[in-house]
Design an enzyme around this catalytic site. Sequence first.
Site, PDB file in Angstrom:
ATOM      1  N   ASP A  34     -10.264   4.955  -2.654  1.00 52.02           N
ATOM      2  CA  ASP A  34      -9.088   5.455  -3.375  1.00 52.02           C
ATOM      3  C   ASP A  34      -9.567   6.119  -4.663  1.00 52.02           C
ATOM      4  O   ASP A  34     -10.768   6.291  -4.880  1.00 52.02           O
ATOM      5  CB  ASP A  34      -8.124   4.300  -3.663  1.00 52.02           C
ATOM      6  N   CYS A  39     -13.373   0.274 -15.573  1.00 51.95           N
ATOM      7  CA  CYS A  39     -13.917   1.637 -15.463  1.00 51.95           C
ATOM      8  C   CYS A  39     -12.767   2.629 -15.323  1.00 51.95           C
ATOM      9  O   CYS A  39     -12.656   3.368 -14.347  1.00 51.95           O
ATOM     10  CB  CYS A  39     -14.852   1.709 -14.256  1.00 51.95           C
ATOM     11  N   TYR A  71      -6.854   6.440   3.571  1.00 51.62           N
ATOM     12  CA  TYR A  71      -6.965   5.323   2.635  1.00 51.62           C
ATOM     13  C   TYR A  71      -6.165   4.111   3.110  1.00 51.62           C
ATOM     14  O   TYR A  71      -6.694   2.995   3.197  1.00 51.62           O
ATOM     15  CB  TYR A  71      -6.497   5.719   1.219  1.00 51.62           C
ATOM     16  N   GLU A  81       0.820  -1.208   0.000  1.00 50.92           N
ATOM     17  CA  GLU A  81       0.000   0.000   0.000  1.00 50.92           C
ATOM     18  C   GLU A  81       0.858   1.263   0.000  1.00 50.92           C
ATOM     19  O   GLU A  81       0.515   2.255  -0.642  1.00 50.92           O
ATOM     20  CB  GLU A  81      -0.952   0.004   1.200  1.00 50.92           C
TER      21      GLU A  81
END
Length: 310
Positions: A147, A206, A129, A46
């Site tokens: 995010d 997307c 996040y 992350e």
Amino acid sequence: MTAAAPDPLTAPEPVHTALTSWYHRAARDLPWRRRDCSAWGVLVSEAMLQQTPVSRVVPRWHEWMRRWPTPQHAAEAPVAEILTVWDRLGYPRRALRLQESAQVIVDRHGGQVPQTAAELRQLPGVGEYTAAAVACFAFDQPEVVVDTNIRRVHARVFAGDALPGKTYTSDQRRLAHSVFPDPAVDDGELACTWNIAVMELGALVCTARSPSCTACPVAEFCAWRLAGSPPPTEQQRTRAQTWAGTDRQVRGAIMAALRTGGPAARSDLLAELPLPAVDMVQRSRCMESLIADGLAEQRQDKVALPGALA
DNA sequence: AACACGGGGTT
DNA sequence: AACCCAGTGTT
């Protein structure tokens, strides 16, 4: 004749079902998603993925985990090595914050990555996040993860907008919570899968530039597509950021020289940066800012990565 | 809310 | 040349 599809905003369950089903079929096999990946491995991923695409993170993540498989290993590593392995992932201060997190984990958490979002949020370089993402992906806690991918999917599917806008607003946070699967129903398993499934849809289908709506598992629910896929408004479009000649480019060039060349005379190193259009005032200012950030070190007239000047 | 903060692949 | 990317910290 069937009735019109219900508003996904007030009845998101069909979207939950379609999207999590798609995820189980289409998800990428990323190393930090594997069952045997440690919480530390998730935290490292992350940190590296903050503003850096997956494809560039994968090799650096493997090298990092090979060298420093636990927080203890990373906590004791020389800073110069940390920055060298970070290589060109960008924003090298993230590497410093990650090592500091390792040290906090060793000093205050017995070497174990903390399991709650509130505790994770206290680690350096861990914001809203990352705290939610690690709590969810490493510890199966149904935190609401948001995010840039998720903001875009929410904007399109639920709000009918082409793009979510630059800043994360309270309206967007409310929307993310309102469509979040109830964690009570199945101990949060659906909620956690929802987080990663929406993120994956944003990464694979997307996308920002050219979404593949014909391949989208929730196209039939998508408010943006149902509205005719209107283009983004001027407000939603991001402003152009120039790169050539910025302090960021100069700082990056200095760090690259320090990583590959080792200790050097300051005046030589700054003079030899491959940036002809940048004057010495700017070069010097950037050198000072890197030293102030703990990313470089100077003794006498020599400069180097931190700790590299014996 | 607006900025600073890397770097490379894509359009 | 602009845009984009599993954001965070500061002002």
